[in-house]
Design an enzyme around this catalytic site. Structure first.
Site, PDB file in Angstrom:
ATOM      1  N   LEU A  77      -7.379  36.771 -55.073  1.00 60.68           N
ATOM      2  CA  LEU A  77      -8.535  36.116 -54.457  1.00 60.68           C
ATOM      3  C   LEU A  77      -9.631  36.068 -55.516  1.00 60.68           C
ATOM      4  O   LEU A  77      -9.763  37.002 -56.318  1.00 60.68           O
ATOM      5  CB  LEU A  77      -9.022  36.920 -53.240  1.00 60.68           C
ATOM      6  CG  LEU A  77      -8.085  36.964 -52.023  1.00 60.68           C
ATOM      7  CD1 LEU A  77      -8.675  37.847 -50.922  1.00 60.68           C
ATOM      8  CD2 LEU A  77      -7.808  35.565 -51.478  1.00 60.68           C
ATOM      9  N   ASP A  78     -10.416  35.012 -55.498  1.00 65.90           N
ATOM     10  CA  ASP A  78     -11.522  34.897 -56.459  1.00 65.90           C
ATOM     11  C   ASP A  78     -12.515  36.042 -56.245  1.00 65.90           C
ATOM     12  O   ASP A  78     -12.592  36.624 -55.164  1.00 65.90           O
ATOM     13  CB  ASP A  78     -12.277  33.576 -56.260  1.00 65.90           C
ATOM     14  CG  ASP A  78     -11.410  32.374 -56.565  1.00 65.90           C
ATOM     15  OD1 ASP A  78     -10.408  32.520 -57.293  1.00 65.90           O
ATOM     16  OD2 ASP A  78     -11.752  31.280 -56.065  1.00 65.90           O
ATOM     17  N   LYS A  79     -13.327  36.268 -57.270  1.00 57.58           N
ATOM     18  CA  LYS A  79     -14.318  37.352 -57.187  1.00 57.58           C
ATOM     19  C   LYS A  79     -15.228  37.189 -55.953  1.00 57.58           C
ATOM     20  O   LYS A  79     -15.573  38.154 -55.285  1.00 57.58           O
ATOM     21  CB  LYS A  79     -15.150  37.361 -58.473  1.00 57.58           C
ATOM     22  CG  LYS A  79     -16.145  38.489 -58.549  1.00 57.58           C
ATOM     23  CD  LYS A  79     -16.824  38.537 -59.895  1.00 57.58           C
ATOM     24  CE  LYS A  79     -17.925  39.579 -59.906  1.00 57.58           C
ATOM     25  NZ  LYS A  79     -18.671  39.593 -61.177  1.00 57.58           N
ATOM     26  N   LYS A 102     -11.349  25.784 -52.964  1.00 52.96           N
ATOM     27  CA  LYS A 102     -12.617  25.219 -53.455  1.00 52.96           C
ATOM     28  C   LYS A 102     -12.389  23.817 -54.010  1.00 52.96           C
ATOM     29  O   LYS A 102     -13.177  22.888 -53.751  1.00 52.96           O
ATOM     30  CB  LYS A 102     -13.204  26.120 -54.546  1.00 52.96           C
ATOM     31  CG  LYS A 102     -13.668  27.464 -54.004  1.00 52.96           C
ATOM     32  CD  LYS A 102     -14.061  28.408 -55.117  1.00 52.96           C
ATOM     33  CE  LYS A 102     -14.404  29.774 -54.548  1.00 52.96           C
ATOM     34  NZ  LYS A 102     -14.364  30.839 -55.536  1.00 52.96           N
TER      35      LYS A 102
END
Ligand code: URA
Length: 234
Positions: free
Chosen positions: A102-104, A189
């Site tokens: 998962l992205d930050k 995104k």
């Protein structure tokens, strides 16, 4: 729950009489406290047992659900940034790793395990396991946007995204649930960008049959239940 001496035998610390002697000698701590009682009951995958300061583990696979907070990176370790594994450092088990990334700034469900075969089954593109996200957006989500996301959009990889599932949310025009079966870089995104919107916050709420436990606080983790393990086939 398991007796401390049985746990220690299972973890290879010695025979029953040897581990009893180790406990009596004050060489064992449980969750940070020195203990002297061999019949103390502990939770095998929740309690941290140290012998002479070194952690003991039962052999075998372990499975944890982490509610990842924003601000930590999905990596085993990092010199500068806090990682999801820093949040898991009290979780018993050898060679733990996060299943997928998962992205930050993304929150939510992350499975942490040492079962490589399960990770492969959940991440293999051929298996089409659905990852579902609660997506907050900058602008209202229209029906046209949903239709495009469902059919597949160009996100700059030369091939459109695979069909996705969308669900708009009553009373929340700037949000939707999006289910995708791929795991491309920044995929959600980029998909929202492709339909002229933008993600403002992202939370993974499920992965295949595994649902994020909404009682887990941000940064909290717990062992998977028997039922959850059964739905994953482990
Ligand atoms: N898609 C994204 O854009 N970010 C994530 O963290 C997960 C899916």
């Amino acid at each position: 729950m398991i007796r401390l001496d049985r746990f220690m035998c299972g973890a290879g610390a010695g025979t029953r009489s040897q581990v009893k002697a180790l406990i009596k000698a004050g060489r064992v701590s449980v969750d940070g406290e020195q203990v002297f009682s061999a019949d103390l009951k502990i939770e095998e995958n929740r309690t941290r047992v140290l012998l002479d300061g070194r952690p003991l583990f039962l052999p075998g696979n372990v499975y944890y659900m982490l509610n990842k907070p924003a601000g930590v990176i999905t990596a085993a370790r990092d010199a500068r940034e806090r990682t999801v594994m820093d949040l898991m450092k009290d979780a018993p088990g050898k060679d733990l790793f996060p299943v997928g990334r998962l992205d930050k700034d993304t929150e939510g469900l992350l499975l942490i395990t040492n079962d490589g075969a399960l990770a492969h089954r959940l991440l293999s593109p051929a298996r089409h396991v659905e990852k579902r996200y609660l997506v907050h957006t900058a602008a209202p989500v229209s029906e046209e946007m949903c239709r495009a996301l469902e059919e597949g959009v160009e996100i700059g990889d030369g091939k459109p995204t695979l069909p996705a599932r969308t669900e708009r949310i009553a009373d929340m025009p700037c949000a939707l649930y999006l289910g995708i079966t791929e795991g491309r870089f920044h995929q959600v995104k980029r998909m929202l960008d492709a339909v002229g919107n933008a993600v403002t916050a992202l939370r993974r709420v499920s992965m295949g049959p595994l649902l994020l436990d909404d009682k887990l606080p941000q940064g909290g983790w717990r062992e998977l239940t028997e039922e959850e393990r059964r739905t994953l086939g482990v």
